[in-house]
Design an enzyme around this catalytic site. Structure first.
Site, PDB file in Angstrom:
ATOM      1  N   HIS A 182      -3.768 -12.379  10.616  1.00 35.95           N
ATOM      2  CA  HIS A 182      -3.244 -11.033  10.389  1.00 35.95           C
ATOM      3  C   HIS A 182      -3.145 -10.275  11.715  1.00 35.95           C
ATOM      4  O   HIS A 182      -4.022 -10.362  12.567  1.00 35.95           O
ATOM      5  CB  HIS A 182      -4.120 -10.281   9.392  1.00 35.95           C
ATOM      6  CG  HIS A 182      -3.766  -8.819   9.306  1.00 35.95           C
ATOM      7  ND1 HIS A 182      -2.483  -8.407   9.101  1.00 35.95           N
ATOM      8  CD2 HIS A 182      -4.522  -7.698   9.452  1.00 35.95           C
ATOM      9  CE1 HIS A 182      -2.465  -7.075   9.110  1.00 35.95           C
ATOM     10  NE2 HIS A 182      -3.681  -6.622   9.325  1.00 35.95           N
ATOM     11  N   CYS A 220      -3.841  -4.707   3.838  1.00 30.83           N
ATOM     12  CA  CYS A 220      -2.885  -5.639   4.449  1.00 30.83           C
ATOM     13  C   CYS A 220      -2.863  -7.026   3.843  1.00 30.83           C
ATOM     14  O   CYS A 220      -2.094  -7.875   4.275  1.00 30.83           O
ATOM     15  CB  CYS A 220      -3.135  -5.737   5.949  1.00 30.83           C
ATOM     16  SG  CYS A 220      -2.813  -4.191   6.802  1.00 30.83           S
ATOM     17  N   SER A 252      -8.167  -4.593   4.782  1.00 30.61           N
ATOM     18  CA  SER A 252      -9.328  -3.712   4.878  1.00 30.61           C
ATOM     19  C   SER A 252      -9.869  -3.446   3.488  1.00 30.61           C
ATOM     20  O   SER A 252      -9.134  -3.463   2.511  1.00 30.61           O
ATOM     21  CB  SER A 252      -8.930  -2.397   5.541  1.00 30.61           C
ATOM     22  OG  SER A 252      -8.585  -2.635   6.876  1.00 30.61           O
ATOM     23  N   THR A 259     -13.622  -0.613  12.514  1.00 28.15           N
ATOM     24  CA  THR A 259     -12.705  -1.523  11.821  1.00 28.15           C
ATOM     25  C   THR A 259     -12.733  -2.953  12.359  1.00 28.15           C
ATOM     26  O   THR A 259     -12.452  -3.887  11.640  1.00 28.15           O
ATOM     27  CB  THR A 259     -11.244  -1.027  11.892  1.00 28.15           C
ATOM     28  OG1 THR A 259     -10.886  -0.911  13.264  1.00 28.15           O
ATOM     29  CG2 THR A 259     -11.084   0.292  11.204  1.00 28.15           C
ATOM     30  N   GLU A 275       0.856  -1.185   0.000  1.00 27.76           N
ATOM     31  CA  GLU A 275       0.000   0.000   0.000  1.00 27.76           C
ATOM     32  C   GLU A 275       0.891   1.233   0.000  1.00 27.76           C
ATOM     33  O   GLU A 275       0.424   2.345   0.151  1.00 27.76           O
ATOM     34  CB  GLU A 275      -0.978  -0.019   1.172  1.00 27.76           C
ATOM     35  CG  GLU A 275      -0.309  -0.104   2.540  1.00 27.76           C
ATOM     36  CD  GLU A 275      -0.840   0.958   3.480  1.00 27.76           C
ATOM     37  OE1 GLU A 275      -2.056   1.099   3.567  1.00 27.76           O
ATOM     38  OE2 GLU A 275      -0.013   1.636   4.108  1.00 27.76           O
ATOM     39  N   ARG A 294      -7.712 -12.728  19.961  1.00 23.71           N
ATOM     40  CA  ARG A 294      -9.144 -12.933  20.147  1.00 23.71           C
ATOM     41  C   ARG A 294      -9.724 -13.853  19.070  1.00 23.71           C
ATOM     42  O   ARG A 294     -10.503 -14.761  19.364  1.00 23.71           O
ATOM     43  CB  ARG A 294      -9.865 -11.578  20.120  1.00 23.71           C
ATOM     44  CG  ARG A 294     -11.154 -11.583  20.925  1.00 23.71           C
ATOM     45  CD  ARG A 294     -11.868 -10.248  20.790  1.00 23.71           C
ATOM     46  NE  ARG A 294     -13.037 -10.381  19.932  1.00 23.71           N
ATOM     47  CZ  ARG A 294     -13.706  -9.356  19.451  1.00 23.71           C
ATOM     48  NH1 ARG A 294     -13.318  -8.113  19.712  1.00 23.71           N
ATOM     49  NH2 ARG A 294     -14.757  -9.540  18.685  1.00 23.71           N
ATOM     50  N   LYS A 303      -3.909  -7.888  19.879  1.00 23.78           N
ATOM     51  CA  LYS A 303      -5.195  -8.278  20.449  1.00 23.78           C
ATOM     52  C   LYS A 303      -6.118  -9.006  19.469  1.00 23.78           C
ATOM     53  O   LYS A 303      -6.724 -10.004  19.818  1.00 23.78           O
ATOM     54  CB  LYS A 303      -5.923  -7.016  20.943  1.00 23.78           C
ATOM     55  CG  LYS A 303      -6.292  -7.173  22.396  1.00 23.78           C
ATOM     56  CD  LYS A 303      -6.976  -5.975  22.956  1.00 23.78           C
ATOM     57  CE  LYS A 303      -7.167  -6.224  24.445  1.00 23.78           C
ATOM     58  NZ  LYS A 303      -7.463  -5.009  25.172  1.00 23.78           N
ATOM     59  N   ASN A 308       2.917  -3.655  12.747  1.00 23.36           N
ATOM     60  CA  ASN A 308       2.142  -4.161  11.618  1.00 23.36           C
ATOM     61  C   ASN A 308       2.814  -3.748  10.318  1.00 23.36           C
ATOM     62  O   ASN A 308       2.863  -2.565   9.992  1.00 23.36           O
ATOM     63  CB  ASN A 308       0.718  -3.584  11.681  1.00 23.36           C
ATOM     64  CG  ASN A 308      -0.148  -4.030  10.507  1.00 23.36           C
ATOM     65  OD1 ASN A 308       0.246  -4.894   9.728  1.00 23.36           O
ATOM     66  ND2 ASN A 308      -1.326  -3.436  10.386  1.00 23.36           N
TER      67      ASN A 308
END
Ligand SMILES: [Zn+2]
Lengths: 349, 132
Positions: A237, A113, A299, A204, A81, A246, A242, A269
């Site tokens: 990814h 990403c 995204s 997001t 990107e 999760r 977090k 990232n």
């Protein structure tokens, strides 16, 4: 399928900035941020590095690690990107720098990403159909977060190159199957000409990351008739620490399975290469017969899930290739002023 | 530098393509079209340098030329490649890290650019080789 990863290589710039040093500038609490993001530091490119130089370094590492004749590479695709030119491909620079030119094809990919994983899927198609011998898919970025924005704590730089092939005896890891889940979701974007991206804030997470990563992951396991217990490792990814923690829990993967690939904590990232770097770090320690489940997310939005099985060619490969976690050792730390200069946020008048 | 002039030598800059004289066994970078020792008797062939070498001497550039201002201070060194040829190159290292005899390896970097709208020039610089 006998299509798989024949070689891979990665590149991480040697500079890092600690979350503390960014938080101090904006008067935020570093401990809260570190616990929330699960990131303690991130990579910073040198003044003369961009997505193209990082793509070249990772491509050269992949060629060297696997001792690959570059003439065999029939396609070079670079996902980013932060392509340095708006018009003029990064992939031709890479192809020339690894001496794969001129009898080959090249193009640049863009999908936030997951641009890197999209190049890997394309190379799978081209090699398994017999159109080309080997294909190189790269994810490389020098990603930017606006000063003071939450993304500034994680937006990092690095690149990973996978060389894909479908010659039975060659792959160090087979791609057993892949599955994608894509919708039009405006969770993150950057308009042509604007320097920093915009994001939908809290938006997001749920309709972006979680919906797509779970959609692709469950879709692939249902298609293959596998479950989390069939895999030794998992990579998701990593926009922060977090989210993958999760999502792996929700999907039923235990914490120890994602640990080897959780490079986010020390790297940040790296966008297009994020999931690929996690896969590379996991492959670094995997044994023949091990299975890795991996899902990249971009995204905009979409997710690509992969089921990977390590072959007995891996042992020989691991003897000579540098490890991702070793590249994360002994960094040179920069303060915010030097970081701002490196990222072009600070310019001489 | 013009776009055409840079592009013509691009492959040399990207991959350290030079020349080797078969008659006197000398190596040249950048490539030469004639061997200065053997002249017409010289037998030149193209040669890709491994890229490993060592620092012969260096200086620290404090006031860099236009387009490089943001990079100063940076070391500029004469690098002797293992095959024999010497060349001048920026070194990707902090000034304090530099010493004569330091082993170096090639890295792919931005060499410069023609402003915000012009071409970006890529090529080889050298960095400390910690594994050597
Ligand atoms: Zn000669």
């Amino acid at each position: 399928m006998s299509v798989g990863i024949v070689s891979y290589g990665s590149y991480i710039p040697r500079y890092r900035i600690k979350v503390e040093d960014i938080a101090r500038v904006w008067g935020e609490d570093a401990e809260t941020l570190k616990a929330g993001l699960m990131v303690s530091e991130k990579s910073v490119p040198d003044l003369d590095e961009d997505a193209a130089t990082i793509a070249v370094e990772s491509a050269r590492a992949a060629i060297e690690n696997g001792n690959i004749d570059p003439v065999r590479i029939g396609a070079v695709y670079t996902g980013s990107e932060s392509h340095p030119y708006a018009v003029k491909p990064t992939s031709t620079i890479v192809a020339e720098a690894i001496s794969a030119t001129p009898v080959m094809t090249a193009a640049d990919f863009e999908f936030a990403c997951k641009a890197g994983s999209a190049t890997v899927q394309s190379c799978m198609g081209l090699t398994s159909s017999g159109m080309i011998d080997l294909g190189m898919g790269i994810g490389a970025d020098v990603s930017q977060g606006a000063p003071g924005d939450a993304l500034e704590y994680t937006a990092a730089s690095g690149g990973v190159a996978f060389i894909m092939g479908d010659n039975e005896s060659e792959p160090i890891a087979l791609i057993e199957d892949t599955y994608s889940f894509t919708t039009d979701t405006p969770d993150f974007w950057r308009r042509e000409g604007s320097e920093f991206p915009q994001h939908g804030g809290r938006f997001t997470g749920e309709p972006g990351y979680f919906k797509h990563v779970i959609g692709a992951s469950k879709g692939l396991m249902e298609k293959m008739g596998t479950g989390p217990e069939d895999y030794d490792y998992a990579v998701f990814h990593q926009p922060n620490g977090k989210f993958p923690t999760r999502v792996s829990k929700e999907l039923g993967f235990s914490r120890d399975k994602i640990e080897p690939g959780m490079v986010i904590t020390k790297l940040g990232n790296i966008y297009s290469g994020s999931c690929m770097m996690g896969i590379a770090a996991t492959l670094d320690q995997a044994k023949p017969g091990d299975r890795i489940f991996a899902t990249a997310f971009g995204s905009g939005a979409g997710a690509d899930a992969f089921s990977i099985k390590v072959t007995d060619k891996m042992e020989q490969f691991q003897k000579y290739s540098p490890k991702v976690w070793d590249q994360l050792k002994d960094p040179v730390y920069v303060d915010y002023a030097k970081y701002a200069k490196h990222k072009g946020k600070l310019k001489r008048s | 530098m013009s776009v055409v002039r840079f592009w013509r030598n691009q492959v040399n800059r990207y991959n350290l393509e030079g020349t080797h004289c078969n008659s006197c066994d000398e190596y040249f970078y950048p490539p030469r079209s004639m061997c200065p020792t053997c002249r017409r008797e010289g037998e030149l062939e193209s040669h890709r340098f491994e890229g490993k070498g060592e620092i012969v001497t260096y200086t620290i550039i404090h006031s860099a030329a236009e387009g490089f201002e943001n990079q100063s201070p940076y070391p500029l060194a004469i690098v002797k490649l293992d095959e024999g040829a010497s060349l001048t190159s920026p070194i990707v290292a902090d000034p304090e890290e530099m010493y004569i005899g330091m082993r170096v390896k090639p890295v792919f970097r931005k060499l410069g650019e023609s402003g915000d709208k012009g071409m970006i020039y890529y090529g080889t610089k050298f960095a400390p080789d910690k594994n050597d």
